[in-house]
Design a protein around this motif. Structure first.
Motif, short mmCIF file in Angstrom:
data_model
loop_
_atom_site.label_atom_id
_atom_site.label_comp_id
_atom_site.label_asym_id
_atom_site.label_seq_id
_atom_site.Cartn_x
_atom_site.Cartn_y
_atom_site.Cartn_z
N PRO A 118 -1.87 -5.57 1.52
CA PRO A 118 -1.69 -4.27 2.16
C PRO A 118 -2.88 -3.92 3.05
CG PRO A 118 -1.05 -4.14 -0.13
CD PRO A 118 -1.67 -5.49 0.05
N ARG A 119 -2.57 -3.30 4.17
CA ARG A 119 -3.62 -3.02 5.16
C ARG A 119 -4.77 -2.22 4.57
NH1 ARG A 119 -1.55 -0.75 10.78
NH2 ARG A 119 -0.50 -2.78 10.60
N ASP A 120 -4.45 -1.26 3.70
CA ASP A 120 -5.52 -0.42 3.14
C ASP A 120 -6.38 -1.16 2.13
OD1 ASP A 120 -3.49 -0.60 1.31
OD2 ASP A 120 -3.64 1.47 0.63
N GLU A 121 -5.95 -2.35 1.71
CA GLU A 121 -6.72 -3.14 0.75
C GLU A 121 -7.49 -4.29 1.42
OE1 GLU A 121 -4.18 -4.48 -2.37
OE2 GLU A 121 -3.28 -2.51 -2.71
N ARG A 122 -7.11 -4.61 2.64
CA ARG A 122 -7.70 -5.79 3.28
C ARG A 122 -9.18 -5.61 3.57
NH1 ARG A 122 -4.73 -8.94 8.14
NH2 ARG A 122 -3.08 -8.73 6.58
N ALA A 123 -9.57 -4.44 4.03
CA ALA A 123 -10.98 -4.21 4.34
C ALA A 123 -11.85 -4.38 3.11
CB ALA A 123 -11.17 -2.81 4.94
N ALA A 124 -11.39 -3.85 1.97
CA ALA A 124 -12.16 -3.98 0.74
C ALA A 124 -12.25 -5.44 0.31
CB ALA A 124 -11.52 -3.14 -0.37
N MET A 125 -11.18 -6.21 0.51
CA MET A 125 -11.22 -7.60 0.11
C MET A 125 -12.17 -8.40 0.99
SD MET A 125 -8.09 -10.21 -0.73
CE MET A 125 -7.67 -10.62 0.95
N LEU A 126 -12.23 -8.06 2.26
CA LEU A 126 -13.08 -8.80 3.18
C LEU A 126 -14.55 -8.38 3.09
CD1 LEU A 126 -10.88 -8.82 6.42
CD2 LEU A 126 -11.13 -10.63 4.71
N ASN A 127 -14.80 -7.11 2.86
CA ASN A 127 -16.17 -6.61 2.96
C ASN A 127 -16.69 -5.94 1.69
OD1 ASN A 127 -16.34 -7.21 5.87
ND2 ASN A 127 -14.83 -5.56 6.08
N ILE A 151 -14.08 -10.21 -8.46
CA ILE A 151 -12.91 -11.10 -8.42
C ILE A 151 -11.90 -10.51 -7.43
CG2 ILE A 151 -11.04 -12.17 -9.75
CD1 ILE A 151 -12.78 -12.00 -12.22
N ARG A 152 -11.40 -11.36 -6.53
CA ARG A 152 -10.43 -10.93 -5.52
C ARG A 152 -9.24 -11.88 -5.56
NH1 ARG A 152 -15.07 -9.28 -1.14
NH2 ARG A 152 -16.73 -9.42 -2.69
N TRP A 153 -8.10 -11.39 -5.14
CA TRP A 153 -6.91 -12.24 -5.22
C TRP A 153 -5.87 -11.80 -4.19
CZ3 TRP A 153 -8.49 -8.67 -8.81
CH2 TRP A 153 -7.66 -7.57 -9.03
N TRP A 154 -4.99 -12.73 -3.85
CA TRP A 154 -3.86 -12.43 -2.98
C TRP A 154 -2.76 -13.44 -3.25
CZ3 TRP A 154 -8.24 -14.91 -1.57
CH2 TRP A 154 -8.13 -16.11 -0.86
N TYR A 155 -1.56 -13.14 -2.70
CA TYR A 155 -0.38 -13.92 -3.04
C TYR A 155 0.40 -14.31 -1.78
CZ TYR A 155 -1.32 -11.18 -7.27
OH TYR A 155 -1.93 -10.57 -8.33
N LEU A 156 1.22 -15.32 -1.96
CA LEU A 156 2.27 -15.65 -1.02
C LEU A 156 3.58 -15.55 -1.79
CD1 LEU A 156 3.33 -16.76 1.72
CD2 LEU A 156 3.02 -19.06 0.77
N THR A 157 4.51 -14.74 -1.28
CA THR A 157 5.79 -14.58 -1.94
C THR A 157 6.91 -14.99 -1.00
OG1 THR A 157 6.09 -12.27 -1.25
CG2 THR A 157 4.91 -12.67 -3.32
N GLU A 158 8.08 -15.21 -1.57
CA GLU A 158 9.25 -15.46 -0.76
C GLU A 158 10.47 -14.85 -1.44
OE1 GLU A 158 9.65 -19.67 -0.30
OE2 GLU A 158 10.73 -19.92 -2.19
N THR A 159 11.49 -14.59 -0.66
CA THR A 159 12.73 -14.03 -1.18
C THR A 159 13.72 -15.16 -1.41
OG1 THR A 159 12.35 -12.00 0.06
CG2 THR A 159 14.58 -12.38 -0.76
N ARG A 160 14.29 -15.18 -2.61
CA ARG A 160 15.27 -16.18 -2.96
C ARG A 160 16.55 -15.50 -3.40
NH1 ARG A 160 11.87 -20.64 -6.57
NH2 ARG A 160 10.17 -20.98 -5.08
N SER A 161 17.62 -16.28 -3.46
CA SER A 161 18.84 -15.73 -4.01
C SER A 161 18.63 -15.50 -5.50
CB SER A 161 20.00 -16.69 -3.79
OG SER A 161 19.94 -17.77 -4.72
N SER A 180 0.86 -12.24 -12.17
CA SER A 180 1.62 -11.06 -11.80
C SER A 180 1.08 -10.50 -10.49
CB SER A 180 1.53 -9.99 -12.90
OG SER A 180 0.19 -9.69 -13.21
N GLU A 181 1.93 -9.86 -9.74
CA GLU A 181 1.54 -9.33 -8.43
C GLU A 181 0.82 -8.00 -8.60
OE1 GLU A 181 3.75 -8.98 -4.09
OE2 GLU A 181 4.76 -8.22 -5.86
N VAL A 182 -0.41 -8.10 -9.04
CA VAL A 182 -1.19 -6.91 -9.41
C VAL A 182 -1.74 -6.22 -8.17
CG1 VAL A 182 -3.25 -6.11 -10.64
CG2 VAL A 182 -1.82 -7.90 -11.64
N ARG A 183 -1.48 -4.93 -8.07
CA ARG A 183 -2.07 -4.07 -7.04
C ARG A 183 -2.69 -2.88 -7.76
NH1 ARG A 183 -1.77 -7.77 -3.06
NH2 ARG A 183 0.35 -8.18 -2.33
#
Length: 313
Positions: free
Chosen positions: A144-153, A158-168, A249-252
């Motif tokens: 999320p845009r509002d979280e990216r700055a904190a992750m970068l700077n 501990i920092r984390w991010w995900y790649l998700t996809e939509t399946r049937s 888990s997709e923790v936010r």
């Protein structure tokens, strides 16, 4: 037992950024390891009403199934890879993560599986994040845009991010199909050649269902970056447990993080050194969840199952 975790020449999990630690900068890290440390910490017995109130708060603060976005989890077996610390310590982290997965009912990949979780121990997490963003900014598209700055700077240990996809709902991957836009253009997959419409079409087999939304959101890749200076003084088992929780888990998380969770290890819960019973109840509920539901139904199901796990005799 104290571990001398010495950074070595390695590469990041995603863009292979060189991480070089000079010999005179090598430090003794207070990352104690106890292979027999418990996975779950038992808590106080609550009434069902109290447990429900706490579960509602926990789910909200973890940030899963937020708003209209359904919950996501791994559908394929998990296969963690650990980099940046010497063996056998990397093996200890992986072993701990897999033990947590098995306890939570999460499918585990076989020996030699292709990794879909990367855990990297680095000397300067912020520098690595900025370098990844510079070389391959699309890596963080789902942050999320509002979280990216904190992750970068920011200075999070501990920092984390995900790649998700939509399946049937049957776990089939997207089946892109061409379709006409309102302006007469045509889409091929997710690429729009004309017009503003962008869509992926999924094949459905029982579209008449009144419960299923016909799609699953699946985590296909999770990345956890651990700043060695930031976690200094923590046990290796605690750090591994934290990495497992945010990877599976997709923790936010919100601020403050949930009470009685390992997510508070660097704040409200400084003594946390393993997943709590609430953490484990959440993971078990998440991996017991039918993914083809709307977000509001997911939140209700997570709360219901967590309460059941916490109050059953």
């Amino acid at each position: 037992m104290k571990i001398h975790a010495i950074l070595r020449r390695t590469a990041s999990a995603l863009v292979l950024v060189p991480l070089i630690a000079a010999a005179d900068q090598a430090q003794t890290r207070d990352l104690r390891n106890d292979p027999d440390a418990p996975i779950v910490v038992t808590g106080q017995r609550l009434t069902r009403e109290q447990a429900r109130e706490r579960a509602v708060t926990f789910v909200r603060q973890v940030g899963v199934a937020r708003g209209d976005i359904s919950a996501a989890r791994f559908v394929d077996p998990v296969c963690p890879r650990v980099m940046g610390i010497a063996e056998p310590y990397a093996g200890m982290v992986r072993t701990r993560m897999l033990a947590i997965a098995q306890a939570a009912g999460i499918a585990v990949g076989r020996e030699g599986c292709q990794s879909n979780i990367s855990v990297s121990f680095v000397g300067d997490a912020s520098a690595l994040m900025r370098e990844i963003d510079r070389r391959s900014p699309t890596r963080f598209n789902e942050v999320p845009r509002d979280e990216r700055a904190a992750m970068l700077n920011g200075d999070a240990p501990i920092r984390w991010w995900y790649l998700t996809e939509t399946r049937s709902r049957y776990s089939m991957r997207n089946a892109p199909q061409s379709m006409q836009t309102e302006t007469g253009g045509q889409t091929g997959g997710s690429a729009v050649t004309s017009g503003a419409l962008e869509a992926d079409a999924l094949s459905h087999y029982d579209a008449g269902s009144h419960v299923s939304n016909q799609v699953n959101r699946a985590i296909v890749d999770a990345n956890v970056v651990i700043d060695l200076d930031g976690v200094e003084g923590r046990s290796l088992q605690a750090v591994a447990a934290y990495a497992a929780f945010v990877a599976f888990s997709e923790v936010r998380p919100s601020e403050p993080p949930p009470t009685g969770s390992i997510l508070g290890m660097f704040g409200a819960e400084p003594q946390a050194d393993a997943l709590t019973d609430w953490d484990m109840a959440f993971l078990r509920a998440l991996y017991n969840l039918p993914l083809d539901r709307q977000a509001r139904r997911h939140r209700g199901m997570l709360v219901r199952d967590m309460v059941d796990f916490q109050t059953r005799g």
